[in-house]
Design a protein around this motif. Structure first.
Motif, PDB file in Angstrom:
ATOM      1  N   GLN A 125      -3.225   0.370  -3.800  1.00  0.00           N
ATOM      2  CA  GLN A 125      -3.001  -0.934  -3.181  1.00  0.00           C
ATOM      3  C   GLN A 125      -2.666  -1.943  -4.261  1.00  0.00           C
ATOM      4  O   GLN A 125      -3.372  -2.043  -5.261  1.00  0.00           O
ATOM      5  CB  GLN A 125      -4.242  -1.388  -2.415  1.00  0.00           C
ATOM      6  N   TYR A 130       0.845  -1.195   0.000  1.00  0.00           N
ATOM      7  CA  TYR A 130       0.000   0.000   0.000  1.00  0.00           C
ATOM      8  C   TYR A 130       0.884   1.250   0.000  1.00  0.00           C
ATOM      9  O   TYR A 130       1.926   1.275   0.652  1.00  0.00           O
ATOM     10  CB  TYR A 130      -0.868   0.052   1.259  1.00  0.00           C
ATOM     11  N   GLN A 151      -8.166   6.587  -5.358  1.00  0.00           N
ATOM     12  CA  GLN A 151      -7.826   7.888  -4.793  1.00  0.00           C
ATOM     13  C   GLN A 151      -6.460   8.387  -5.262  1.00  0.00           C
ATOM     14  O   GLN A 151      -5.933   9.353  -4.704  1.00  0.00           O
ATOM     15  CB  GLN A 151      -7.879   7.828  -3.266  1.00  0.00           C
ATOM     16  N   GLY A 156     -10.945  -5.938   0.373  1.00  0.00           N
ATOM     17  CA  GLY A 156      -9.566  -5.984  -0.084  1.00  0.00           C
ATOM     18  C   GLY A 156      -8.592  -5.292   0.838  1.00  0.00           C
ATOM     19  O   GLY A 156      -7.560  -4.819   0.388  1.00  0.00           O
ATOM     20  N   ASN A 157      -8.880  -5.233   2.093  1.00  0.00           N
ATOM     21  CA  ASN A 157      -7.957  -4.721   3.097  1.00  0.00           C
ATOM     22  C   ASN A 157      -7.725  -3.225   3.032  1.00  0.00           C
ATOM     23  O   ASN A 157      -6.647  -2.749   3.339  1.00  0.00           O
ATOM     24  CB  ASN A 157      -6.613  -5.443   3.004  1.00  0.00           C
ATOM     25  N   GLN A 158      -8.689  -2.443   2.600  1.00  0.00           N
ATOM     26  CA  GLN A 158      -8.530  -0.999   2.635  1.00  0.00           C
ATOM     27  C   GLN A 158      -8.786  -0.494   4.039  1.00  0.00           C
ATOM     28  O   GLN A 158      -9.853  -0.712   4.608  1.00  0.00           O
ATOM     29  CB  GLN A 158      -9.487  -0.303   1.671  1.00  0.00           C
ATOM     30  N   PHE A 159      -7.774   0.184   4.602  1.00  0.00           N
ATOM     31  CA  PHE A 159      -7.878   0.780   5.924  1.00  0.00           C
ATOM     32  C   PHE A 159      -8.646   2.095   5.859  1.00  0.00           C
ATOM     33  O   PHE A 159      -8.495   2.861   4.919  1.00  0.00           O
ATOM     34  CB  PHE A 159      -6.483   1.101   6.460  1.00  0.00           C
ATOM     35  N   LEU A 194      -5.245   6.329   1.717  1.00  0.00           N
ATOM     36  CA  LEU A 194      -4.759   5.334   0.763  1.00  0.00           C
ATOM     37  C   LEU A 194      -4.690   5.919  -0.648  1.00  0.00           C
ATOM     38  O   LEU A 194      -5.657   6.496  -1.143  1.00  0.00           O
ATOM     39  CB  LEU A 194      -5.682   4.107   0.750  1.00  0.00           C
ATOM     40  N   SER A 235       1.214  -6.161   3.879  1.00  0.00           N
ATOM     41  CA  SER A 235       0.512  -7.148   4.697  1.00  0.00           C
ATOM     42  C   SER A 235       0.665  -8.517   4.071  1.00  0.00           C
ATOM     43  O   SER A 235       0.893  -8.648   2.861  1.00  0.00           O
ATOM     44  CB  SER A 235      -0.973  -6.783   4.860  1.00  0.00           C
ATOM     45  N   TYR A 269       0.332   5.278   1.054  1.00  0.00           N
ATOM     46  CA  TYR A 269      -0.546   6.244   1.699  1.00  0.00           C
ATOM     47  C   TYR A 269       0.077   7.632   1.608  1.00  0.00           C
ATOM     48  O   TYR A 269       1.297   7.788   1.633  1.00  0.00           O
ATOM     49  CB  TYR A 269      -0.733   5.919   3.183  1.00  0.00           C
ATOM     50  N   VAL A 309      -5.055  -3.365  -6.978  1.00  0.00           N
ATOM     51  CA  VAL A 309      -6.354  -3.720  -6.401  1.00  0.00           C
ATOM     52  C   VAL A 309      -7.251  -2.490  -6.304  1.00  0.00           C
ATOM     53  O   VAL A 309      -8.443  -2.548  -6.590  1.00  0.00           O
ATOM     54  CB  VAL A 309      -6.174  -4.348  -5.006  1.00  0.00           C
ATOM     55  N   ASP A 310      -6.656  -1.364  -5.887  1.00  0.00           N
ATOM     56  CA  ASP A 310      -7.441  -0.149  -5.678  1.00  0.00           C
ATOM     57  C   ASP A 310      -6.544   1.052  -5.923  1.00  0.00           C
ATOM     58  O   ASP A 310      -5.534   1.198  -5.247  1.00  0.00           O
ATOM     59  CB  ASP A 310      -7.999  -0.125  -4.255  1.00  0.00           C
TER      60      ASP A 310
END
Lengths: 115, 115
Positions: free
Chosen positions: A48, A33, A59, B100-103, A45, A95, A35, A55-56
């Motif tokens: 990712q 990730y 943002q 998907g593990n987004q904090f 975030l 992670s 940030y 995955v994402d």
């Protein structure tokens, strides 16, 4: 066990210049990730990765920010061109996909100042 | 939408005393994980404690414990026998188990331990 490594620790650039940050996650951690943490706020975030796939990145300001994770290990985050509002700490975290997959481990961060 | 609220921007505590940091969150998910992270002035984000929402027993880690109230969506952190090294920003974070593990981070509480 070595932690998440990031470099550089500090960077000062002028607006409209380019900058790149590097991250090496904990060995065996498939998820990585990036940030952005602006002073006085919690981390936000940017992107990712799962192995070398995104995955994402919803943002991530894609007009100026880019990131890659070739070979599913190290990652680089680039800003081109930088703006004053990009001044922040850029945190990398990783992670492990397993029993403890929800826990993210953070690197020391790169503090960017854009003048 | 998932949100995390930390209503105490700053707190202070005398050395050796006990302090409680509050955190509330909003989610429609039933399965999720909650975390408290500590960020000292060096900026390294360090995991303090984690809680699985399906577990009723409150997590403890040495001097750190949580009071998890699922119905109230509250997740407070208690630090007992405060030490000077506990001075840091404390962030509450939340992960739904299916995104998907987004904090999602709160805005943080700055804790100062006074000698």
């Amino acid at each position: 066990e070595a932690g998440v490594a990031q470099s550089p620790r500090y960077k000062i650039i002028e607006k409209r210049q380019s900058v790149a940050f590097w991250c090496n996650p904990i060995s065996g951690h498939a998820t990585l990730y990036w940030y952005q943490q602006i002073l006085g706020q919690g981390p936000k975030l940017l992107i990712q990765f799962q192995n070398n796939g995104v995955v994402d990145d919803s943002q991530l300001p894609k007009d100026r920010f880019s990131a890659e994770r070739l070979k599913g290990v190290d990652s680089t985050l680039k800003i081109q061109p930088a703006k004053l509002e990009d001044s922040a700490v850029y945190l990398c975290a990783s992670s492990f996909r397993g029993q403890d997959q929800e826990t993210q481990y953070f690197g020391p961060g790169t503090r960017l100042l854009v003048l | 939408a998932q949100t995390v609220t930390q209503s105490q921007p700053e707190m202070s505590v005398q050395e050796a005393e006990t302090v409680t940091l509050s955190c509330t969150y909003d989610t429609s998910e039933n399965n999720y994980y909650l975390f408290w992270y500590k960020q000292p002035p060096s900026r390294q984000m360090i995991l303090v404690i984690r809680q699985e929402a399906y577990k009723q027993q409150n997590a403890t880690e040495n001097r750190f414990s949580v009071n998890f109230q699922k119905a109230a969506k509250s997740f407070s952190l208690k630090i007992s026998d405060s030490q000077l090294g506990d001075t840091a920003m404390y962030f509450c974070a939340f992960i739904p188990s299916n995104t998907g593990n987004q904090f999602y981070f709160g805005t943080g509480t700055s804790l100062t331990v006074i000698p």
